[in-house]
Design a protein around this motif. Sequence first.
Motif, mmCIF file in Angstrom:
data_model
loop_
_atom_site.group_PDB
_atom_site.id
_atom_site.type_symbol
_atom_site.label_atom_id
_atom_site.label_comp_id
_atom_site.label_asym_id
_atom_site.label_seq_id
_atom_site.Cartn_x
_atom_site.Cartn_y
_atom_site.Cartn_z
ATOM 1 N N GLY A 227 1.109 -1.483 0.123
ATOM 2 C CA GLY A 227 0.160 0.003 -0.190
ATOM 3 C C GLY A 227 1.055 1.746 -0.196
ATOM 4 O O GLY A 227 1.066 1.350 0.988
ATOM 5 N N ALA A 228 0.984 1.897 -0.318
ATOM 6 C CA ALA A 228 1.242 3.251 -1.361
ATOM 7 C C ALA A 228 0.800 4.541 -1.285
ATOM 8 O O ALA A 228 1.152 5.403 -2.044
ATOM 9 N N GLY A 229 -0.284 4.579 -0.908
ATOM 10 C CA GLY A 229 -1.560 5.783 -0.311
ATOM 11 C C GLY A 229 -1.022 6.698 1.002
ATOM 12 O O GLY A 229 0.036 6.603 0.819
ATOM 13 N N GLY A 230 -1.873 7.546 1.278
ATOM 14 C CA GLY A 230 -1.080 8.369 2.754
ATOM 15 C C GLY A 230 -0.745 7.663 3.183
ATOM 16 O O GLY A 230 0.130 7.813 3.861
ATOM 17 N N ALA A 231 -1.500 6.469 4.017
ATOM 18 C CA ALA A 231 -0.855 6.188 5.541
ATOM 19 C C ALA A 231 0.685 5.468 5.146
ATOM 20 O O ALA A 231 1.444 5.416 5.724
ATOM 21 N N GLY A 232 0.824 4.625 4.194
ATOM 22 C CA GLY A 232 2.173 4.219 3.553
ATOM 23 C C GLY A 232 2.575 5.085 3.290
ATOM 24 O O GLY A 232 4.042 4.681 3.810
ATOM 25 N N ALA A 233 2.953 6.286 2.452
ATOM 26 C CA ALA A 233 3.848 6.988 2.126
ATOM 27 C C ALA A 233 3.948 7.327 3.690
ATOM 28 O O ALA A 233 5.975 7.397 3.452
ATOM 29 N N ALA A 234 3.476 7.673 4.194
ATOM 30 C CA ALA A 234 3.768 8.362 5.383
ATOM 31 C C ALA A 234 5.003 7.286 6.485
ATOM 32 O O ALA A 234 5.975 7.300 6.807
ATOM 33 N N ILE A 235 4.617 6.413 5.945
ATOM 34 C CA ILE A 235 4.715 5.087 6.585
ATOM 35 C C ILE A 235 6.243 4.535 5.718
ATOM 36 O O ILE A 235 7.268 5.026 7.299
ATOM 37 N N ALA A 236 6.394 5.017 5.144
ATOM 38 C CA ALA A 236 8.066 4.452 4.240
ATOM 39 C C ALA A 236 8.740 5.497 4.625
ATOM 40 O O ALA A 236 9.849 5.042 5.111
ATOM 41 N N HIS A 237 8.470 6.767 4.642
ATOM 42 C CA HIS A 237 9.294 7.385 5.242
ATOM 43 C C HIS A 237 9.865 7.564 6.464
ATOM 44 O O HIS A 237 10.884 7.241 6.838
ATOM 45 N N ALA A 238 8.887 7.063 7.790
ATOM 46 C CA ALA A 238 9.420 6.499 8.971
ATOM 47 C C ALA A 238 10.321 5.719 9.257
ATOM 48 O O ALA A 238 11.020 5.603 9.805
ATOM 49 N N ALA A 239 9.382 4.465 8.421
ATOM 50 C CA ALA A 239 10.549 3.161 8.435
ATOM 51 C C ALA A 239 12.144 3.225 7.632
ATOM 52 O O ALA A 239 13.249 2.934 8.465
ATOM 53 N N LEU A 240 11.924 4.404 6.898
ATOM 54 C CA LEU A 240 13.900 4.549 6.248
ATOM 55 C C LEU A 240 14.243 5.466 7.324
ATOM 56 O O LEU A 240 15.740 5.348 7.772
ATOM 57 N N ARG A 241 13.767 5.996 7.654
ATOM 58 C CA ARG A 241 13.868 7.369 9.077
ATOM 59 C C ARG A 241 14.568 6.356 9.964
ATOM 60 O O ARG A 241 16.175 6.521 10.881
ATOM 61 N N LEU A 242 14.246 4.978 10.306
ATOM 62 C CA LEU A 242 14.252 4.800 10.956
ATOM 63 C C LEU A 242 15.304 3.200 11.559
ATOM 64 O O LEU A 242 15.700 2.897 11.967
ATOM 65 N N GLY A 243 15.728 3.103 10.767
ATOM 66 C CA GLY A 243 16.366 2.573 9.917
ATOM 67 C C GLY A 243 16.475 1.440 9.150
ATOM 68 O O GLY A 243 17.546 0.403 9.323
ATOM 69 N N VAL A 244 15.283 1.316 8.695
ATOM 70 C CA VAL A 244 15.019 0.197 7.281
ATOM 71 C C VAL A 244 16.084 -0.133 6.714
ATOM 72 O O VAL A 244 15.849 1.248 5.680
ATOM 73 N N GLN A 245 16.336 -1.139 5.796
ATOM 74 C CA GLN A 245 17.542 -1.503 4.801
ATOM 75 C C GLN A 245 17.623 -1.597 3.765
ATOM 76 O O GLN A 245 17.997 -0.412 2.947
ATOM 77 N N SER A 246 16.342 -2.115 3.928
ATOM 78 C CA SER A 246 15.626 -1.985 2.284
ATOM 79 C C SER A 246 14.345 -2.199 2.460
ATOM 80 O O SER A 246 13.582 -2.814 2.762
#
Length: 280
Positions: free
Chosen positions: A133-152
């Motif tokens: 899911g790359a909608g509103g919630a998905g996009a917000a989470i994606a940014h946060a996941a990379l900030r949190l340190g998700v490597q891929s």
Amino acid sequence: PNRKVLLGLIGSGIQRSLTPAMQEQEAAHHGMRLHYQLIDLDLSGGSAEDLPLLLKAARMMGYAGLNITYPCKQAVIPHLDELSDEARAMGAVNTVVIRDGRLIGHNTDGSGWARGFTRALPDADLRCAVLLGAGGAGAAIAHAALRLGVQSLRILDVDPARAQALAAELNRLYDGERASGWTDVAAALDGATGLIHATPTGMDKLPGLPLPAELVRADLWVSEVVYFPLETALLRLARERGCRISDGGGMAVGQAVGAFELFTGVTPDAGRIEQHFRAL
Ligand code: NAD
């Protein structure tokens, strides 16, 4: 002491929102009188075009701030005086602080997800997460996941162009080319350490599983965004399989915790808000 705080939520179809209860009760613990008004565009026959009017009214009526939800999170941006780095990066605002007549846009959705996620799964393996899911919630989470340190971060959406566009935008903003768009969920989950679900599938009005059941493996952690109901078909299955899980309540609480702090300048008791939310 005995401060009076006026807040509101602008959006469509928000009558079931638990945010008023969370904000008002937490404020009471801090000796504030907080009133949180639902400004439901469905009930007033309004639309995102009424945002300038509503923002001006809130300012004139002495509101301390507003939460913003569907369909106004992007539309509100041109009407604000200032944006936080996070809101600017996401291109979406869910919290507007009104201070000295100025409107400052923030986004607590992503950080709220991260707060709930790390609380539920403090030592999750962040090597490779699949985001559905790359909608509103998905996009917000994606940014946060990379900030949190998700490597891929492997992103899928029924609209593949949306997943590709989000991945490209993330790679532009964050180092390491860590995001990618995928179309085959089985292939994406091969080698993944976790699954983040950010589509509406599993909501009361849209029951079902967002992916084939056999792909939910015990070694995956599973993070869910849907919170009506809290126990979705996906979480029930993941629990049965023995996965470690984080439910949609964590994000709902997390965004409220962040917003409360921005609105009032007072650090809320996140554990108490969570307890209250789960009792609602
Ligand atoms: P949205 O419509 O903006 O995005 C949903 C995306 O999922 C769309 O891009 C759509 O194409 C895609 N999609 C739908 N079904 C799919 C499937 N089976 N596989 C892959 N992609 C699929 O919606 P949204 O605002 O992002 O909300 C999504 C869900 O998250 C809703 O249930 C909402 O209630 C929930 N949500 C929860 C919180 C929280 O605090 N827990 C916050 C925001 C949203």
